[in-house]
Design a protein around this motif. Structure first.
Motif, PDB file in Angstrom:
ATOM      1  N   SER A   1     -73.421 -28.604 117.548  1.00 32.84           N
ATOM      2  CA  SER A   1     -74.255 -28.705 119.561  1.00 32.84           C
ATOM      3  C   SER A   1     -75.252 -27.946 118.906  1.00 32.84           C
ATOM      4  CB  SER A   1     -73.706 -28.678 120.268  1.00 32.84           C
ATOM      5  OG  SER A   1     -72.943 -27.402 120.414  1.00 32.84           O
ATOM      6  N   GLY A   2     -76.329 -28.085 120.636  1.00 33.54           N
ATOM      7  CA  GLY A   2     -76.490 -26.403 120.428  1.00 33.54           C
ATOM      8  C   GLY A   2     -76.673 -25.466 120.415  1.00 33.54           C
ATOM      9  N   GLY A   3     -75.623 -24.536 120.383  1.00 30.83           N
ATOM     10  CA  GLY A   3     -74.771 -23.543 120.304  1.00 30.83           C
ATOM     11  C   GLY A   3     -73.758 -23.373 119.090  1.00 30.83           C
TER      12      GLY A   3
ATOM     13  N   GLY B   1     -77.751 -28.339 116.074  1.00 30.25           N
ATOM     14  CA  GLY B   1     -79.240 -28.342 117.215  1.00 30.25           C
ATOM     15  C   GLY B   1     -80.055 -28.076 117.705  1.00 30.25           C
TER      16      GLY B   1
ATOM     17  N   ASP C   1     -83.457 -28.799 117.427  1.00 30.38           N
ATOM     18  CA  ASP C   1     -84.617 -28.693 118.652  1.00 30.38           C
ATOM     19  C   ASP C   1     -85.884 -28.052 118.039  1.00 30.38           C
ATOM     20  OD1 ASP C   1     -83.018 -30.236 120.371  1.00 30.38           O
ATOM     21  OD2 ASP C   1     -82.032 -28.540 120.682  1.00 30.38           O
TER      22      ASP C   1
ATOM     23  N   GLY D   1     -83.303 -32.526 119.579  1.00 28.79           N
ATOM     24  CA  GLY D   1     -82.914 -33.542 118.909  1.00 28.79           C
ATOM     25  C   GLY D   1     -82.973 -35.186 119.265  1.00 28.79           C
TER      26      GLY D   1
ATOM     27  N   ASP E   1     -83.941 -38.454 116.216  1.00 27.09           N
ATOM     28  CA  ASP E   1     -83.317 -39.535 116.307  1.00 27.09           C
ATOM     29  C   ASP E   1     -84.084 -40.887 116.210  1.00 27.09           C
ATOM     30  OD1 ASP E   1     -81.444 -40.701 115.758  1.00 27.09           O
ATOM     31  OD2 ASP E   1     -80.523 -40.581 117.267  1.00 27.09           O
TER      32      ASP E   1
ATOM     33  N   GLY F   1     -73.041 -32.775 121.395  1.00 27.62           N
ATOM     34  CA  GLY F   1     -74.339 -33.109 121.543  1.00 27.62           C
ATOM     35  C   GLY F   1     -75.305 -33.969 120.099  1.00 27.62           C
TER      36      GLY F   1
ATOM     37  N   ASN G   1     -76.428 -37.867 117.409  1.00 27.73           N
ATOM     38  CA  ASN G   1     -77.197 -38.605 116.349  1.00 27.73           C
ATOM     39  C   ASN G   1     -76.871 -39.671 115.456  1.00 27.73           C
ATOM     40  OD1 ASN G   1     -78.149 -38.375 113.545  1.00 27.73           O
ATOM     41  ND2 ASN G   1     -79.781 -37.539 115.288  1.00 27.73           N
TER      42      ASN G   1
HETATM   43  O1  KG4 Z   1     -73.643 -30.088 123.024  1.00 32.60           O
HETATM   44  P1  KG4 Z   1     -75.071 -30.438 124.220  1.00 32.60           P
HETATM   45  O2  KG4 Z   1     -75.344 -31.384 124.834  1.00 32.60           O
HETATM   46  O3  KG4 Z   1     -75.268 -28.533 124.698  1.00 32.60           O
HETATM   47  C1  KG4 Z   1     -74.436 -27.842 124.220  1.00 32.60           C
HETATM   48  O4  KG4 Z   1     -75.769 -27.355 123.014  1.00 32.60           O
HETATM   49  O5  KG4 Z   1     -74.108 -26.742 124.883  1.00 32.60           O
HETATM   50  O6  KG4 Z   1     -75.341 -30.273 122.567  1.00 32.60           O
HETATM   51  C2  KG4 Z   1     -77.389 -30.413 122.814  1.00 32.60           C
HETATM   52  C3  KG4 Z   1     -77.532 -30.889 121.663  1.00 32.60           C
HETATM   53  C4  KG4 Z   1     -79.570 -30.360 122.043  1.00 32.60           C
HETATM   54  O7  KG4 Z   1     -79.892 -29.649 120.676  1.00 32.60           O
HETATM   55  C5  KG4 Z   1     -79.721 -31.409 120.890  1.00 32.60           C
HETATM   56  O8  KG4 Z   1     -80.853 -31.403 120.712  1.00 32.60           O
HETATM   57  C6  KG4 Z   1     -78.895 -32.212 120.474  1.00 32.60           C
HETATM   58  O9  KG4 Z   1     -77.654 -31.829 121.523  1.00 32.60           O
HETATM   59  N1  KG4 Z   1     -78.719 -33.542 120.582  1.00 32.60           N
HETATM   60  C7  KG4 Z   1     -79.237 -34.308 119.395  1.00 32.60           C
HETATM   61  C8  KG4 Z   1     -79.185 -35.728 120.117  1.00 32.60           C
HETATM   62  N2  KG4 Z   1     -78.808 -35.954 120.967  1.00 32.60           N
HETATM   63  C9  KG4 Z   1     -79.073 -34.626 121.498  1.00 32.60           C
HETATM   64  N3  KG4 Z   1     -79.448 -34.120 118.221  1.00 32.60           N
HETATM   65  C10 KG4 Z   1     -80.427 -34.959 116.849  1.00 32.60           C
HETATM   66  N4  KG4 Z   1     -80.140 -36.449 117.540  1.00 32.60           N
HETATM   67  C11 KG4 Z   1     -79.320 -36.675 118.447  1.00 32.60           C
HETATM   68  N5  KG4 Z   1     -79.276 -37.980 118.913  1.00 32.60           N
END
Ligand code: KG4
Length: 338
Positions: free
Chosen positions: A140-142, A167, A171, A184, A188, A275, A279
């Protein structure tokens, strides 16, 4: 008697509520917060305030869409952490207040457990769910973690990122390309049209199952900076190839350690969550990886890849079944792994 769990998720910038009845999902409502877009990232104070505005209508609509009455709810599951403290406080306080009003127990859920257990959300009685043990790649982002899942409450982190999460790599590199936040999904989309073999970026060489993405970020930044000196329009002219090459590098890094973990543990099932599991390239690569090894892949529906209360409700459901309730003294926590 049926067991009905109301799940509440408010750890970051999505306010969500869901109803699960005897393990089956009846509703999952998510209110995303648009207010952060102009800042290029989540602003914690604005997130807390938006949660406060959203939480009552979101919970109300989850109950209505599920076709139940609030008196039917057996327990309230809420995300206790990790996440933004102010945001978590809104969900936690709301869950406590409603549980006192309805005289039902509360169940606290670790957000990361929720992502892993999202594979147990059934929308139909015959939906297939994983069997323990299995490996989950949580991206995820974290977080970027490889988790050996031995039970709903028994998870071992085999490896995790020592710097940026996957993530964040998407980003931050997208930002360098001038794409909006979060980058992200844009990478994609662009990667689908590009040549992934066109550019080469640095890959980490660290032992064990841990990840590192900061070297890739730096190498991406320098490649673009140097190329722009020769051609100011370099980024605009190479958008799709840059996106495809970046995405391919991230996938290679993720799969390299996952392969090691699969070989060492001998598991026959691999799941992805978080998240970044939305992808398209990652989803295809995991499907191919598992196919090649005769392993079952669990790839979540896109609605369950990002933060959602359905995963909180299912995690809470299993804790409820084993009588694992939360005391009113418990407070949110900002950081933890599994
Ligand atoms: O799990 P999440 O919604 O939030 C937390 O980090 O808690 O994840 C968000 C991350 C972001 O970095 C976003 O860019 C990435 O997930 N993300 C993607 C895609 N959809 C969301 N990264 C690559 N391709 C995607 N389609």
């Amino acid at each position: 008697m049926s067991i009905i769990i109301l799940g509440i998720e408010s750890s970051c910038d999505d306010t969500s509520a869901a109803i699960i009845k005897d393990g089956l999902l009846l509703s999952n409502v998510i209110a995303s917060q648009k207010v952060h877009e102009e800042y290029g990232g989540v602003v914690p104070e604005l997130a807390s305030r938006a949660h406060q505005q959203n939480i009552v209508p979101v919970v109300d609509s989850a109950i209505k869409r599920a076709g139940i009455d609030k008196k039917d709810i057996s327990a309230i599951a809420f995300t206790r952490g990790p996440g933004l403290l102010g945001s978590l406080l809104v969900g936690t306080s709301f869950a406590k207040g409603l549980s006192l009003g309805l005289r039902i127990p509360i169940v606290d859920v670790n957000h990361l457990h929720g992502h892993v257990l999202s594979h147990f959300i059934r929308q139909k009685q015959d939906d297939i769910v994983p069997e323990y043990p299995f490996l989950c790649l949580l991206i995820s982002g974290g977080n970027s973690q490889i988790i050996l899942v031995k039970g709903y409450n028994d998870m071992e982190v085999l490896g995790q990122t020592i710097d940026d999460a996957a993530g964040e790599a998407f980003d931050k590199c997208a930002k360098v390309m001038g794409l909006p936040y979060p980058g992200g999904p844009h990478i994609d989309r662009l990667a689908k049209e590009g040549d992934s073999s066109r550019f080469k970026f640095a890959k980490p060489h660290i032992p064990g199952y841990n990840y590192s993405f900061s070297g890739l970020k730096t190498s991406f930044l320098y490649t673009l900076r140097d190329a722009k000196k020769l051609n100011p329009n370099f980024i605009e002219e190479n958008m799709t190839d840059l996106a495809a090459s970046l995405q391919k590098t991230i996938i290679d890094i993720l799969l390299d350690k996952l392969k090691k973990a699969v070989e060492a543990t001998g598991v026959k099932q691999v799941a992805i969550g978080g998240g970044v599991s939305a992808n398209s390239g990652v989803r295809q690569a995991i499907a191919d990886f598992c196919d090649k090894r005769g392993i079952k892949a669990f790839i979540p529906e896109r609605a369950f890849t990002t933060d959602n209360a359905a995963m909180v409700a299912i995690a809470g459901y299993y804790k409820y079944l084993s009588g694992d309730f939360c005391h009113y003294d418990e407070v949110p926590f900002a950081r933890t792994t599994i």
